[in-house]
Motif scaffolding. Structure first.
Motif, PDB file in Angstrom:
ATOM      1  N   MET A   1      87.127  35.628  79.185  1.00 50.89           N
ATOM      2  CA  MET A   1      86.256  35.294  80.312  1.00 50.89           C
ATOM      3  C   MET A   1      86.199  33.771  80.465  1.00 50.89           C
ATOM      4  N   SER A   2      86.333  33.289  81.697  1.00 52.38           N
ATOM      5  CA  SER A   2      86.318  31.849  81.931  1.00 52.38           C
ATOM      6  C   SER A   2      84.903  31.301  81.763  1.00 52.38           C
ATOM      7  N   ARG A   3      84.821  30.068  81.291  1.00 46.17           N
ATOM      8  CA  ARG A   3      83.533  29.423  81.107  1.00 46.17           C
ATOM      9  C   ARG A   3      83.048  28.835  82.419  1.00 46.17           C
ATOM     10  N   ALA A   4      81.745  28.578  82.479  1.00 44.87           N
ATOM     11  CA  ALA A   4      81.164  27.978  83.683  1.00 44.87           C
ATOM     12  C   ALA A   4      80.182  26.892  83.279  1.00 44.87           C
ATOM     13  N   ALA A   5      79.986  25.940  84.193  1.00 42.42           N
ATOM     14  CA  ALA A   5      79.035  24.850  83.985  1.00 42.42           C
ATOM     15  C   ALA A   5      77.880  25.006  84.955  1.00 42.42           C
ATOM     16  N   LEU A   6      76.687  24.673  84.510  1.00 40.42           N
ATOM     17  CA  LEU A   6      75.567  24.548  85.428  1.00 40.42           C
ATOM     18  C   LEU A   6      75.629  23.151  86.031  1.00 40.42           C
ATOM     19  N   ALA A   7      75.506  23.088  87.344  1.00 45.33           N
ATOM     20  CA  ALA A   7      75.601  21.796  88.032  1.00 45.33           C
ATOM     21  C   ALA A   7      74.560  21.737  89.138  1.00 45.33           C
ATOM     22  N   ALA A   8      74.018  20.528  89.344  1.00 45.27           N
ATOM     23  CA  ALA A   8      73.089  20.290  90.459  1.00 45.27           C
ATOM     24  C   ALA A   8      73.928  19.882  91.657  1.00 45.27           C
ATOM     25  N   VAL A   9      74.166  20.818  92.555  1.00 43.00           N
ATOM     26  CA  VAL A   9      75.016  20.576  93.717  1.00 43.00           C
ATOM     27  C   VAL A   9      74.154  20.095  94.880  1.00 43.00           C
ATOM     28  N   ALA A  10      74.481  18.931  95.423  1.00 41.76           N
ATOM     29  CA  ALA A  10      73.800  18.452  96.626  1.00 41.76           C
ATOM     30  C   ALA A  10      74.347  19.254  97.803  1.00 41.76           C
ATOM     31  N   THR A  11      73.519  20.124  98.356  1.00 39.47           N
ATOM     32  CA  THR A  11      73.976  21.044  99.401  1.00 39.47           C
ATOM     33  C   THR A  11      73.634  20.567 100.804  1.00 39.47           C
ATOM     34  N   GLU A  12      72.625  19.732 100.899  1.00 37.71           N
ATOM     35  CA  GLU A  12      72.236  19.145 102.181  1.00 37.71           C
ATOM     36  C   GLU A  12      71.477  17.859 101.884  1.00 37.71           C
ATOM     37  N   THR A  13      71.174  17.096 102.905  1.00 42.41           N
ATOM     38  CA  THR A  13      70.506  15.824 102.717  1.00 42.41           C
ATOM     39  C   THR A  13      69.198  15.994 101.936  1.00 42.41           C
ATOM     40  N   LYS A  14      69.072  15.226 100.867  1.00 43.38           N
ATOM     41  CA  LYS A  14      67.884  15.190 100.009  1.00 43.38           C
ATOM     42  C   LYS A  14      67.536  16.552  99.418  1.00 43.38           C
ATOM     43  N   HIS A  15      68.570  17.283  99.008  1.00 41.86           N
ATOM     44  CA  HIS A  15      68.318  18.577  98.364  1.00 41.86           C
ATOM     45  C   HIS A  15      69.501  18.939  97.466  1.00 41.86           C
ATOM     46  N   THR A  16      69.183  19.307  96.213  1.00 40.56           N
ATOM     47  CA  THR A  16      70.206  19.856  95.323  1.00 40.56           C
ATOM     48  C   THR A  16      69.758  21.224  94.847  1.00 40.56           C
ATOM     49  N   GLU A  17      70.717  22.036  94.444  1.00 41.11           N
ATOM     50  CA  GLU A  17      70.396  23.333  93.859  1.00 41.11           C
ATOM     51  C   GLU A  17      71.321  23.580  92.671  1.00 41.11           C
ATOM     52  N   ILE A  18      70.786  24.259  91.652  1.00 42.82           N
ATOM     53  CA  ILE A  18      71.559  24.532  90.450  1.00 42.82           C
ATOM     54  C   ILE A  18      72.495  25.713  90.705  1.00 42.82           C
ATOM     55  N   ARG A  19      73.786  25.471  90.459  1.00 43.67           N
ATOM     56  CA  ARG A  19      74.803  26.503  90.643  1.00 43.67           C
ATOM     57  C   ARG A  19      75.678  26.587  89.408  1.00 43.67           C
ATOM     58  N   LYS A  20      76.318  27.739  89.236  1.00 43.79           N
ATOM     59  CA  LYS A  20      77.340  27.882  88.210  1.00 43.79           C
ATOM     60  C   LYS A  20      78.692  27.564  88.834  1.00 43.79           C
ATOM     61  N   VAL A  21      79.442  26.698  88.161  1.00 47.42           N
ATOM     62  CA  VAL A  21      80.772  26.320  88.638  1.00 47.42           C
ATOM     63  C   VAL A  21      81.768  26.595  87.521  1.00 47.42           C
ATOM     64  N   SER A  22      82.801  27.339  87.822  1.00 46.75           N
ATOM     65  CA  SER A  22      83.789  27.706  86.810  1.00 46.75           C
ATOM     66  C   SER A  22      84.549  26.489  86.297  1.00 46.75           C
ATOM     67  N   LEU A  23      84.760  26.457  84.988  1.00 45.42           N
ATOM     68  CA  LEU A  23      85.569  25.398  84.403  1.00 45.42           C
ATOM     69  C   LEU A  23      87.044  25.723  84.609  1.00 45.42           C
ATOM     70  N   PRO A  24      87.837  24.740  84.991  1.00 48.34           N
ATOM     71  CA  PRO A  24      89.259  24.993  85.217  1.00 48.34           C
ATOM     72  C   PRO A  24      90.023  25.144  83.909  1.00 48.34           C
ATOM     73  N   GLU A  25      91.169  25.753  83.977  1.00 49.54           N
ATOM     74  CA  GLU A  25      92.054  25.821  82.823  1.00 49.54           C
ATOM     75  C   GLU A  25      92.605  24.431  82.542  1.00 49.54           C
ATOM     76  N   VAL A  26      92.569  24.028  81.307  1.00 53.54           N
ATOM     77  CA  VAL A  26      93.065  22.702  80.937  1.00 53.54           C
ATOM     78  C   VAL A  26      94.585  22.729  80.835  1.00 53.54           C
ATOM     79  N   LYS A  27      95.200  21.798  81.560  1.00 54.71           N
ATOM     80  CA  LYS A  27      96.662  21.662  81.527  1.00 54.71           C
ATOM     81  C   LYS A  27      97.033  20.521  80.587  1.00 54.71           C
ATOM     82  N   SER A  28      98.325  20.295  80.442  1.00 54.15           N
ATOM     83  CA  SER A  28      98.786  19.288  79.491  1.00 54.15           C
ATOM     84  C   SER A  28      98.265  17.895  79.818  1.00 54.15           C
ATOM     85  N   ASP A  29      98.055  17.617  81.113  1.00 55.69           N
ATOM     86  CA  ASP A  29      97.661  16.264  81.521  1.00 55.69           C
ATOM     87  C   ASP A  29      96.213  16.166  81.992  1.00 55.69           C
ATOM     88  N   THR A  30      95.389  17.168  81.701  1.00 57.68           N
ATOM     89  CA  THR A  30      93.985  17.149  82.132  1.00 57.68           C
ATOM     90  C   THR A  30      93.065  17.394  80.941  1.00 57.68           C
TER      91      THR A  30
END
Length: 364
Positions: free
Chosen positions: A1-30
């Protein structure tokens, strides 16, 4: 199962909301960074107050290497578990600006030219994790990072980028050295960083200016090493600089206020003949009825300054790691990730006009 990060995403002016964002697969150069702390910058506030697209803000990032590809590990000289400070820039590495050391001016890292940059990239750009107000950050192949020792307190490590601007503008651009007089207009993050860098570079006299609303910051400037403060709400800057310097005036004056014409004019007036004036405020307006003769008559060097170089960030990291200055006192507020909106409003001066460095710790 892929991991996810909690992030405060700015969705509109002067407002953020906490969302889960999937972590990408790490490649050789990342790689993936586990974020320890992130400082809140005036640029973050500007995006927050005038959002163009949903994004994760925050670019004064400190963290630990969570995963890293083999090529990336060799290129950056890091391994899993290493603690690093991130630069916000993601340059191409190939253009003239990059090749000559000015990668901060590379169009590939300029959001105004559809470039990508940490803290200023829409979440629509995969893998979305380009901002510090998150538990994890994506390490792009062209990311720029610096190791920082584990003994450095997190709130001090978060000062690396503001302090790097101070070293860039005072030492590298301004050439400040022993015996010189520096006037710094504006006691915010950048102004205090310039004061520290100027003293570390050997300046004999550092004069910090501010208004009535900045009284606490002016006191802090003295604690951090400034020699004099001038309250321009009640004192004439040019007269005070003349008095302090016995008429010599300043070798270098920098404006890092909120912008406008008055600080620029007084900066030119406070500089000595043959001196230098640096313009580092982001919101200059067109000047009407401005007498340019002062620049000619005093043979002044006037230059705009913006951002930092690799060298100045490393200077800041070494300065912080030395432990010689009480930098922790510059941190006034630290918030958890769910309070990112409050952190941004605090940094904007909405809740505490005397705030200093505001930080967010995503794992609180």
């Amino acid at each position: 199962m892929s991991r996810a990060a909690l992030a405060a995403v700015a969705t509109e002016t002067k407002h953020t909301e906490i969302r889960k964002v999937s972590l990408p697969e790490v490649k050789s150069d990342t790689g993936i960074l586990k974020i320890e702390i992130v400082g809140v910058c005036g640029t973050d506030v500007a995006y927050y107050e005038n959002l163009k697209a949903p994004m994760i803000l925050g670019h004064h990032v400190v963290g630990y290497i969570d995963e890293v590809g083999e090529l990336a590990s060799k290129r950056w000289g890091v391994k899993q578990g290493d603690r690093v400070v991130m630069e916000e820039y993601i340059p191409c590495g190939q253009c003239e600006m990059c090749r000559t050391g000015y990668y901060r001016l590379c169009s590939n890292t300029n959001p105004r030219e559809n470039g990508i940059r940490y803290g200023a990239t829409p979440i629509a750009v995969e893998p979305s994790l380009y901002g510090g107000f998150s538990q994890y950050l994506y390490l792009h192949p062209n990311a720029v990072l610096h190791k920082i020792p584990s003994h450095v307190p997190d709130v001090e490590a978060a000062l690396a980028l503001p302090l790097s601007n101070g070293f860039e503008w005072m030492r590298i651009v301004g050439g400040i050295g022993p015996g010189q007089v520096v006037v710094i207009q504006g006691p915010g993050q950048q102004g205090l960083a310039c004061a520290l860098a100027a003293k570390a570079s050997g300046a004999e006299t550092v004069i910090m200016t501010g208004r009535n609303s900045s009284s606490e910051r002016l006191k802090l400037a003295l604690e951090l090493g400034a020699d004099y403060t001038v309250n321009v709400s009640s004192e004439n800057l040019v007269d005070r600089v003349s008095e302090i310097t016995n008429g010599k005036m300043a070798d270098l004056v920098i404006d890092v206020t909120s912008g406008g014409t008055d600080p620029v004019v007084s900066s030119l007036e406070a500089a000595k003949t043959g001196g230098t004036v640096l313009l580092g405020a982001a919101k200059y307006k067109r000047f009407n009825d401005f007498d340019l003769d002062i620049i000619y008559n005093k043979t002044l060097t006037v230059k705009g300054v913006r951002g930092h170089s690799y060298k100045s960030v490393q200077m800041a990291v070494d300065f912080i790691a030395s432990g010689k200055f009480p930098l922790a006192m510059m941190n006034s507020h630290n918030f958890k990730l769910s309070d990112t909106d409050l952190a941004l409003r605090t940094a904007a001066g909405e809740t505490d006009p005397s705030r200093l460095l505001v930080t967010v710790s995503p794992w609180l």
